[in-house]
Design a protein around this motif. Sequence first.
Motif, PDB file in Angstrom:
ATOM      1  N   MET A  13      46.842  24.549  13.499  1.00 23.37           N
ATOM      2  CA  MET A  13      45.723  23.659  13.203  1.00 23.37           C
ATOM      3  C   MET A  13      45.162  23.142  14.520  1.00 23.37           C
ATOM      4  N   GLN A  14      43.859  23.147  14.638  1.00 24.67           N
ATOM      5  CA  GLN A  14      43.206  22.715  15.867  1.00 24.67           C
ATOM      6  C   GLN A  14      43.417  21.219  16.100  1.00 24.67           C
ATOM      7  N   LEU A  15      43.836  20.864  17.321  1.00 23.88           N
ATOM      8  CA  LEU A  15      44.027  19.461  17.676  1.00 23.88           C
ATOM      9  C   LEU A  15      43.814  19.301  19.172  1.00 23.88           C
ATOM     10  N   ASP A  16      42.910  18.414  19.549  1.00 20.43           N
ATOM     11  CA  ASP A  16      42.655  18.084  20.949  1.00 20.43           C
ATOM     12  C   ASP A  16      43.009  16.622  21.139  1.00 20.43           C
ATOM     13  N   LEU A  17      44.120  16.356  21.842  1.00 16.60           N
ATOM     14  CA  LEU A  17      44.561  14.981  22.061  1.00 16.60           C
ATOM     15  C   LEU A  17      43.619  14.209  22.972  1.00 16.60           C
ATOM     16  N   THR A  29      42.961  17.145   7.847  1.00 14.06           N
ATOM     17  CA  THR A  29      43.293  18.513   7.424  1.00 14.06           C
ATOM     18  C   THR A  29      44.766  18.637   7.090  1.00 14.06           C
ATOM     19  N   PHE A  30      45.620  18.067   7.951  1.00 12.32           N
ATOM     20  CA  PHE A  30      47.061  18.157   7.733  1.00 12.32           C
ATOM     21  C   PHE A  30      47.466  17.520   6.408  1.00 12.32           C
ATOM     22  N   LEU A  31      46.983  16.320   6.164  1.00 14.45           N
ATOM     23  CA  LEU A  31      47.387  15.595   4.956  1.00 14.45           C
ATOM     24  C   LEU A  31      46.857  16.267   3.690  1.00 14.45           C
ATOM     25  N   GLU A  32      45.763  16.982   3.814  1.00 16.92           N
ATOM     26  CA  GLU A  32      45.196  17.688   2.656  1.00 16.92           C
ATOM     27  C   GLU A  32      45.919  19.002   2.359  1.00 16.92           C
ATOM     28  N   ARG A  36      54.542  17.582   3.273  1.00 20.39           N
ATOM     29  CA  ARG A  36      55.505  16.665   3.876  1.00 20.39           C
ATOM     30  C   ARG A  36      55.498  16.790   5.399  1.00 20.39           C
ATOM     31  N   LEU A  37      56.018  15.749   6.043  1.00 20.80           N
ATOM     32  CA  LEU A  37      56.166  15.723   7.492  1.00 20.80           C
ATOM     33  C   LEU A  37      57.513  15.085   7.805  1.00 20.80           C
ATOM     34  N   SER A  77      52.993   9.291   5.964  1.00 20.31           N
ATOM     35  CA  SER A  77      53.583  10.563   5.545  1.00 20.31           C
ATOM     36  C   SER A  77      55.027  10.672   6.024  1.00 20.31           C
ATOM     37  N   LEU A  78      55.311  10.244   7.246  1.00 22.66           N
ATOM     38  CA  LEU A  78      56.673  10.263   7.771  1.00 22.66           C
ATOM     39  C   LEU A  78      57.590   9.368   6.948  1.00 22.66           C
TER      40      LEU A  78
END
Length: 238
Positions: A13-17, A29-32, A36-37, A77-78
């Motif tokens: 998944m694309q992520l730019d910190l 996007t992750f939560l959708e 679980r995490l 989520s954690l």
Amino acid sequence: RLQESGNNQVVFMQLDLGSLESVRSFVKTFLETEPRLDILINNAGVVGHGHTDDGFDLAFGVNHLGHFLLTNLLLESLQKCGPSRVVTVASIGHRRGKAHFPLMTSKKDLVSGQSTWCNLQAYCDSKLCNVLFTRELANRLEGTSVSCFCLHPGYINTELSRSLSLWQQLLLIPFAKLFLQDPEGGAQTTLHCALQKGIEPFSGRYFSNCALQQVGAKGRDDALAKKLWEVSERLASL
């Protein structure tokens, strides 16, 4: 990713910190898409002159503020998936770090100038932020099923120096080959903090060489950690 890892469960998944907007987009996007995490590893790190998309000093913005927002947006989520862990890759360089709150707030460089030394100082400052963030996160998560740790991974031959000038990178090559660990060896303390059973009572603490270590004096300052958290909340618009 399957060819590189040999694991068909790897999802990219694309992520730019360096962009708070990108962090928020990634989390959405992750939560959708992910149910679980269990483990969050904050591993991104840069050293060099420049600014993030939001105008912050590059090292502070990527190494601390991006991770700060990412972790906070994923905390719910954690907690649902506990016992879970947050692992943040800091550095022994935190001992040379300083917390420049007025400069953080003004979105200016944490240190003046573009010399290699200034870039390294900004990096150490961001690593102190990692340590303080972990300390305050542990205080806030006390009594929950989420534990958190930070660590010094050792000296590793990675692309951390890619933003340095070409001649500086060339000077580092023989040193790196002779004295630095390979990435697999350098990942061991991160894996220890993520997977070792029974270390939950040490939440908020600092590890090196797969063992609990003492942090520098500034890294043990609860008031400093709390202030950094409050400043970071404002900067990340939480």
